[in-house]
Design a protein around this motif. Structure first.
Motif, PDB file in Angstrom:
ATOM      1  N   LEU A 110       3.507 -44.668  49.154  1.00 24.51           N
ATOM      2  CA  LEU A 110       1.823 -44.554  49.354  1.00 24.51           C
ATOM      3  C   LEU A 110       1.481 -45.583  50.264  1.00 24.51           C
ATOM      4  O   LEU A 110       1.825 -46.738  50.489  1.00 24.51           O
ATOM      5  N   LYS A 111       0.417 -45.149  50.938  1.00 21.39           N
ATOM      6  CA  LYS A 111      -0.115 -46.036  52.089  1.00 21.39           C
ATOM      7  C   LYS A 111      -0.998 -47.095  51.314  1.00 21.39           C
ATOM      8  O   LYS A 111      -1.418 -46.936  50.560  1.00 21.39           O
ATOM      9  N   GLY A 112      -0.865 -48.523  51.819  1.00 21.92           N
ATOM     10  CA  GLY A 112      -1.430 -49.518  51.365  1.00 21.92           C
ATOM     11  C   GLY A 112      -2.845 -49.486  50.962  1.00 21.92           C
ATOM     12  O   GLY A 112      -3.514 -49.866  49.992  1.00 21.92           O
ATOM     13  N   HIS A 113      -3.430 -48.801  51.931  1.00 26.05           N
ATOM     14  CA  HIS A 113      -5.035 -48.788  51.825  1.00 26.05           C
ATOM     15  C   HIS A 113      -5.278 -47.460  51.435  1.00 26.05           C
ATOM     16  O   HIS A 113      -6.700 -47.305  50.926  1.00 26.05           O
ATOM     17  N   ALA A 114      -4.692 -46.696  50.885  1.00 28.27           N
ATOM     18  CA  ALA A 114      -4.847 -45.409  50.148  1.00 28.27           C
ATOM     19  C   ALA A 114      -5.004 -45.217  48.838  1.00 28.27           C
ATOM     20  O   ALA A 114      -5.172 -44.322  48.164  1.00 28.27           O
ATOM     21  N   ALA A 115      -4.357 -46.300  48.335  1.00 21.57           N
ATOM     22  CA  ALA A 115      -4.357 -46.034  46.640  1.00 21.57           C
ATOM     23  C   ALA A 115      -5.399 -45.932  45.995  1.00 21.57           C
ATOM     24  O   ALA A 115      -5.841 -44.961  45.325  1.00 21.57           O
ATOM     25  N   GLY A 116      -6.666 -46.771  46.362  1.00 15.16           N
ATOM     26  CA  GLY A 116      -7.839 -46.439  45.661  1.00 15.16           C
ATOM     27  C   GLY A 116      -8.603 -45.110  45.918  1.00 15.16           C
ATOM     28  O   GLY A 116      -9.037 -44.423  44.902  1.00 15.16           O
ATOM     29  N   PRO A 117      -8.621 -44.917  47.324  1.00 15.32           N
ATOM     30  CA  PRO A 117      -9.080 -43.176  47.547  1.00 15.32           C
ATOM     31  C   PRO A 117      -8.312 -42.141  46.702  1.00 15.32           C
ATOM     32  O   PRO A 117      -8.731 -41.383  46.264  1.00 15.32           O
ATOM     33  N   MET A 118      -7.158 -42.500  46.562  1.00 17.13           N
ATOM     34  CA  MET A 118      -6.131 -41.356  46.302  1.00 17.13           C
ATOM     35  C   MET A 118      -6.475 -41.057  44.745  1.00 17.13           C
ATOM     36  O   MET A 118      -6.708 -40.033  44.107  1.00 17.13           O
ATOM     37  N   PHE A 119      -6.457 -42.293  43.964  1.00 18.63           N
ATOM     38  CA  PHE A 119      -6.626 -42.207  42.619  1.00 18.63           C
ATOM     39  C   PHE A 119      -8.289 -41.892  42.174  1.00 18.63           C
ATOM     40  O   PHE A 119      -8.422 -40.928  41.341  1.00 18.63           O
ATOM     41  N   ARG A 120      -9.104 -42.095  42.958  1.00 14.22           N
ATOM     42  CA  ARG A 120     -10.623 -41.523  42.645  1.00 14.22           C
ATOM     43  C   ARG A 120     -10.608 -40.085  43.136  1.00 14.22           C
ATOM     44  O   ARG A 120     -11.339 -39.419  42.193  1.00 14.22           O
ATOM     45  N   TRP A 121     -10.097 -39.618  43.938  1.00 14.93           N
ATOM     46  CA  TRP A 121      -9.879 -38.294  44.287  1.00 14.93           C
ATOM     47  C   TRP A 121      -9.083 -37.490  43.353  1.00 14.93           C
ATOM     48  O   TRP A 121      -9.405 -36.541  42.885  1.00 14.93           O
ATOM     49  N   MET A 122      -7.738 -38.070  42.836  1.00 19.37           N
ATOM     50  CA  MET A 122      -7.250 -37.254  41.948  1.00 19.37           C
ATOM     51  C   MET A 122      -8.103 -37.180  40.514  1.00 19.37           C
ATOM     52  O   MET A 122      -7.932 -36.084  39.893  1.00 19.37           O
ATOM     53  N   ALA A 123      -8.695 -38.291  40.318  1.00 19.33           N
ATOM     54  CA  ALA A 123      -9.610 -38.221  39.188  1.00 19.33           C
ATOM     55  C   ALA A 123     -10.519 -36.937  39.068  1.00 19.33           C
ATOM     56  O   ALA A 123     -11.284 -36.483  38.194  1.00 19.33           O
ATOM     57  N   SER A 124     -10.981 -36.333  40.287  1.00 20.02           N
ATOM     58  CA  SER A 124     -11.698 -35.314  40.356  1.00 20.02           C
ATOM     59  C   SER A 124     -11.186 -34.072  39.804  1.00 20.02           C
ATOM     60  O   SER A 124     -11.982 -32.922  39.614  1.00 20.02           O
ATOM     61  N   TRP A 125      -9.987 -33.936  39.778  1.00 17.43           N
ATOM     62  CA  TRP A 125      -9.292 -32.673  39.359  1.00 17.43           C
ATOM     63  C   TRP A 125      -7.942 -32.766  38.397  1.00 17.43           C
ATOM     64  O   TRP A 125      -7.396 -32.030  37.867  1.00 17.43           O
ATOM     65  N   ALA A 126      -7.610 -34.226  38.117  1.00 13.39           N
ATOM     66  CA  ALA A 126      -6.662 -34.422  37.094  1.00 13.39           C
ATOM     67  C   ALA A 126      -7.023 -35.155  35.875  1.00 13.39           C
ATOM     68  O   ALA A 126      -8.104 -36.186  36.308  1.00 13.39           O
ATOM     69  N   VAL A 127      -6.655 -35.203  34.666  1.00 11.40           N
ATOM     70  CA  VAL A 127      -6.798 -35.783  33.658  1.00 11.40           C
ATOM     71  C   VAL A 127      -5.717 -36.637  33.171  1.00 11.40           C
ATOM     72  O   VAL A 127      -4.544 -35.861  32.762  1.00 11.40           O
ATOM     73  N   ALA A 128      -5.445 -37.904  33.104  1.00 13.66           N
ATOM     74  CA  ALA A 128      -4.416 -38.712  32.589  1.00 13.66           C
ATOM     75  C   ALA A 128      -4.760 -39.091  31.263  1.00 13.66           C
ATOM     76  O   ALA A 128      -5.656 -40.022  31.386  1.00 13.66           O
ATOM     77  N   LEU A 129      -3.816 -39.110  30.106  1.00 12.20           N
ATOM     78  CA  LEU A 129      -4.434 -39.646  28.831  1.00 12.20           C
ATOM     79  C   LEU A 129      -2.979 -40.011  28.280  1.00 12.20           C
ATOM     80  O   LEU A 129      -2.190 -39.446  28.101  1.00 12.20           O
ATOM     81  N   ARG A 130      -3.028 -41.308  27.751  1.00 11.66           N
ATOM     82  CA  ARG A 130      -1.894 -42.109  27.296  1.00 11.66           C
ATOM     83  C   ARG A 130      -2.161 -42.106  25.679  1.00 11.66           C
ATOM     84  O   ARG A 130      -1.235 -42.046  24.950  1.00 11.66           O
ATOM     85  N   THR A 131      -3.065 -42.617  25.599  1.00 10.46           N
ATOM     86  CA  THR A 131      -3.362 -43.204  24.124  1.00 10.46           C
ATOM     87  C   THR A 131      -4.982 -42.684  23.728  1.00 10.46           C
ATOM     88  O   THR A 131      -5.588 -42.639  24.636  1.00 10.46           O
ATOM     89  N   PRO A 132      -5.384 -42.692  22.507  1.00  8.67           N
ATOM     90  CA  PRO A 132      -6.751 -42.534  22.282  1.00  8.67           C
ATOM     91  C   PRO A 132      -7.735 -43.501  22.764  1.00  8.67           C
ATOM     92  O   PRO A 132      -8.891 -43.120  23.153  1.00  8.67           O
TER      93      PRO A 132
END
Length: 348
Positions: A110-132
């Motif tokens: 992962l590019k150093g500056h790309a982490a924040g933008p990538m996770f925000r973008w992923m949150a628009s089409w992916a849902v991650a759930l670990r716990t209630p």
């Protein structure tokens, strides 16, 4: 109410409804006949050269509604992230790599500056759930106890390389395989000792070599234990019969490779497992542990890593990958929460 039906051929799915089939049967169906598709155990999409992945992605590319579900994702696996985006029609694997990752000559990172933008973008089409609590609910009473990881290091004569006074390292794939074979006997002895210490418990013994599986099964059987070694050469029916016998308590000890029994199976009745040696794959380790450490498991799962001292470097590498995976999924959950809060504020 619509009842879901298991089908194996197109002529069984002619009326509107919900139909279930397995990956092997999926190519028989015309995707134009369906308005939606759900892929369960979607980690199968992570394999870059998988014919199943290629077939699924191409077959359902024009289906309006697509959902991919996995209870055991490996979030630090670049292939898993990019291939899911591709299957869902969000973007191609190559586009996601070019936007957020860089190849350092050995692997993608992962590019150093790309982490924040990538996770925000992923949150628009992916849902991650670990716990209630990821959804704002209390966790009490819902989570299984954390597994207990125990490194069982054995004394073993590790092969010495040319020009060395002592074994200095594992080296590459060849060195790992050579060391694993050289330490087989003491590792098998230790595995039998562990089972002997808790003879009433069901056990899973994960192996990587055929010799490991056959030797530990023979030694456990000689010690009076009911052990079955599920091999890849068996028929699907024979594998299913042995796995069901273990799940039902008819067989006490299951011996197998992770590639055979490490995915999609529920063994909450078992809280003891042994890795009779390891490789560097965090994905395989994660999946194997999750056969027992999953929702519905009331007890602490003891995970024994039976290794020589030199091979402990492999366990340390897998542990590092696990920490990276936990950080990745945490960032995705945080981005998901921020997205939802922003949408709520906008709606208000």
């Amino acid at each position: 109410d619509v009842e879901a039906r298991y089908v194996r051929a197109p002529e069984q799915a002619t009326a509107p409804g919900v139909y279930v089939t397995n990956y092997e049967m999926a190519p028989r169906f015309d995707s134009a006949d369906f308005g939606a598709v759900v892929v369960d155990e979607s980690s199968i999409l992570a394999h870059p050269d998988s014919k199943t992945r290629q077939q699924l992605t191409g077959q359902w590319a024009r289906t309006p509604y697509r959902l991919a579900c996995s209870a055991t994702p490996v979030p630090n696996n670049i292939e898993e992230l990019t291939r899911h985006a591709e299957f869902l029609g969000v973007c191609t694997s190559a586009e996601m790599r070019a936007t957020y990752f860089v190849n350092d000559g050995k692997d993608w990172r992962l590019k150093g500056h790309a982490a924040g933008p990538m996770f925000r973008w992923m949150a628009s089409w992916a849902v991650a759930l670990r716990t209630p609590s990821d959804l704002g609910w209390p966790d009490a009473g819902h989570l299984p106890p954390r597994p207990r990881i125990v490194a069982d290091l054995v004394d073993a004569d590790v092969p010495v390389g040319d020009g060395e006074l002592f074994a200095a390292g594992l080296g590459g794939i060849g060195g790992r395989a050579k060391t694993r074979r050289a330490t087989l006997a003491p590792r098998v002895r230790r595995a039998v000792e562990l089972v002997n210490a808790e003879p009433r418990e069901p056990w899973i013994v994960w192996t990587g070599l055929n010799d490991e599986a056959r030797q530990v099964t023979a030694d456990l059987t000689a010690a009076g234990f009911d052990a079955v070694n599920v091999e890849g050469s068996w028929s699907p029916e024979a594998k299913a019969e042995a796995i069901e016998a273990f799940a039902d308590g008819g067989v006490k000890i299951l011996v197998s490779k992770i590639s055979i029994c490490g995915f999609g199976l529920n063994f909450q009745h078992c809280a003891r497992m042994i890795f009779l040696g390891m490789n560097d794959s965090f994905a395989q380790y994660y999946q194997a542990v999750r056969r027992c450490y999953r929702y519905g498991q009331p007890r602490v799962v003891d995970v024994h890593l039976v290794l020589s001292e030199l091979e402990f470097a492999i366990a340390a590498n897998v542990a590092r990958k696990e920490r990276e995976a936990e950080r990745t999924i945490s960032r995705l959950v945080d981005a998901m929460r921020d997205t939802w809060l922003a949408e709520e504020r906008e709606a208000a």
